[in-house]
Design a protein around this motif. Structure first.
Motif: not given
Length: 138
Positions: A89-92, A98-106, A111-115, A119-126
């Motif tokens: 799913r698109p990153f929210d 954990w997603c709020t933490h990732n948003a702050y750190v990254l 709408g950034s294109g990240y996925w 669970g809530c592992t965040t990946y670059r769009p590519d």
């Protein structure tokens, strides 16, 4: 979703094994973890419910996180992978703490294109992932 061309490179998926390479201990899945013939390289946005994500395909980076070359390495997850309950799913950042933490750190937002997968592992769009599809290829 519009079709996006993806550069694929030869990937060799070996059966799980233990050992060392150049003095580094390799972390590999258990012997009965998966059938290497079923593994596919898939863009992160194409992970579907029921697929099992077992690793990532990543470029080599320098100290400033700039890609060094076109070479890529495969990293297996060291935990027991489970089939995805939901697909990618698109990153929210508002999804959970954990997603709020990732948003702050990254430094990324909705709408950034990240996925988000697994669970809530965040990946670059590519990002390319090693996936065992729920449905075998026809």
């Amino acid at each position: 979703m519009p079709a996006v061309p993806v550069d694929f490179h030869r990937v060799i998926v070996r059966a799980p094994s233990s050992g060392t390479a150049s003095g580094w201990r390799m972390v590999t899945p258990p012997e009965d973890a998966f059938d290497p013939a079923r593994v596919r390289v898939s863009p992160v946005g194409e992970v579907r419910p029921g697929d099992t994500v077992i690793g990532t395909v990543q470029p080599h980076y320098d100290q400033q996180l700039q890609p060094l070359d076109r070479a890529q390495w495969v990293g297996y997850f060291s935990h027991a992978s489970q089939p995805q309950e939901h697909g990618a799913r698109p990153f929210d950042p508002a999804h959970c703490d954990w997603c709020t933490h990732n948003a702050y750190v990254l430094g990324i937002g909705a709408g950034s294109g990240y996925w988000t997968v697994d669970g809530c592992t965040t990946y670059r769009p590519d990002t390319l992932l090693l996936v065992i599809p729920a449905q075998p290829a026809a």
